[in-house]
Design a protein around this motif. Sequence first.
Motif, short mmCIF file in Angstrom:
data_model
loop_
_atom_site.label_atom_id
_atom_site.label_comp_id
_atom_site.label_asym_id
_atom_site.label_seq_id
_atom_site.Cartn_x
_atom_site.Cartn_y
_atom_site.Cartn_z
N PRO A 93 -4.04 108.94 22.32
CA PRO A 93 -2.63 109.27 22.59
C PRO A 93 -1.82 109.50 21.32
O PRO A 93 -0.91 110.35 21.32
N GLU A 94 -2.15 108.81 20.25
CA GLU A 94 -1.41 108.99 19.00
C GLU A 94 -1.71 110.32 18.32
O GLU A 94 -1.06 110.65 17.32
N ASP A 95 -2.65 111.08 18.85
CA ASP A 95 -2.89 112.43 18.34
C ASP A 95 -1.93 113.46 18.95
O ASP A 95 -1.93 114.62 18.54
N THR A 96 -1.15 113.02 19.92
CA THR A 96 -0.20 113.92 20.55
C THR A 96 0.80 114.45 19.53
O THR A 96 1.44 113.68 18.82
N ARG B 165 -10.52 122.22 21.12
CA ARG B 165 -10.77 122.99 19.90
C ARG B 165 -9.61 123.94 19.68
O ARG B 165 -9.31 124.78 20.54
N LEU B 166 -8.98 123.81 18.53
CA LEU B 166 -7.90 124.71 18.14
C LEU B 166 -8.46 125.84 17.29
O LEU B 166 -9.39 125.64 16.51
N SER B 167 -7.87 127.01 17.46
CA SER B 167 -8.25 128.18 16.66
C SER B 167 -7.02 128.73 15.95
O SER B 167 -5.92 128.70 16.48
N CYS B 168 -7.24 129.24 14.75
CA CYS B 168 -6.18 129.88 13.98
C CYS B 168 -6.74 131.19 13.44
O CYS B 168 -7.58 131.18 12.53
N SER C 163 -6.98 108.97 9.57
CA SER C 163 -7.10 108.57 10.98
C SER C 163 -7.95 109.53 11.81
O SER C 163 -8.33 109.19 12.93
N VAL C 164 -8.25 110.71 11.28
CA VAL C 164 -9.04 111.68 12.07
C VAL C 164 -10.47 111.80 11.58
O VAL C 164 -11.28 112.49 12.21
N GLN D 173 -12.01 121.26 15.59
CA GLN D 173 -12.65 120.60 16.72
C GLN D 173 -12.17 119.16 16.75
O GLN D 173 -12.35 118.43 15.77
N MET D 174 -11.58 118.76 17.86
CA MET D 174 -11.01 117.42 17.98
C MET D 174 -11.73 116.67 19.10
O MET D 174 -11.67 117.08 20.26
N ASN D 175 -12.43 115.62 18.74
CA ASN D 175 -13.17 114.80 19.70
C ASN D 175 -12.57 113.40 19.76
O ASN D 175 -11.86 112.97 18.85
N ASN D 176 -12.90 112.70 20.84
CA ASN D 176 -12.41 111.33 21.02
C ASN D 176 -10.90 111.26 20.75
O ASN D 176 -10.43 110.41 20.00
#
Length: 115
Positions: free
Chosen positions: A87-90, A19-22, A62-63, A81-84
């Motif tokens: 590698p291409e999400d890098t 989970r990223l926060s800004c 794609s997300v 919130q990023m689930n599942n």
Amino acid sequence: QVQLAESGGGVVQAGGSLRLSCAASENIFNFNDMGWFRQAPGKERELVATINVGGKIVYEESVKGRFTISRNNAENTVYLQMNNLKPEDTAVYYCRARILSRFRWGQGTQVTVSS
């Protein structure tokens, strides 16, 4: 001047979550929209998800179904919130705030997904 502070990046295995926060330095309703963008090595920066002042949300194809953007108005914070994860999400993930045609970017946070 608006300050955006991102946090929450890291290294995760494929299928994992982050989970990223800004956190914004002022009321997020001052912005037309806020969103997350990402830039992988050798690629252009691309939109991941945005949420506008009215709550309308847009996701990159794609997300969809894996990532969720949300906001906490009281804390002037937008989340991703990023689930599942794959590698291409890098990429380096950046928070962006827009006021009409003006943009403010955060410093970016690295997300690395290992296979």
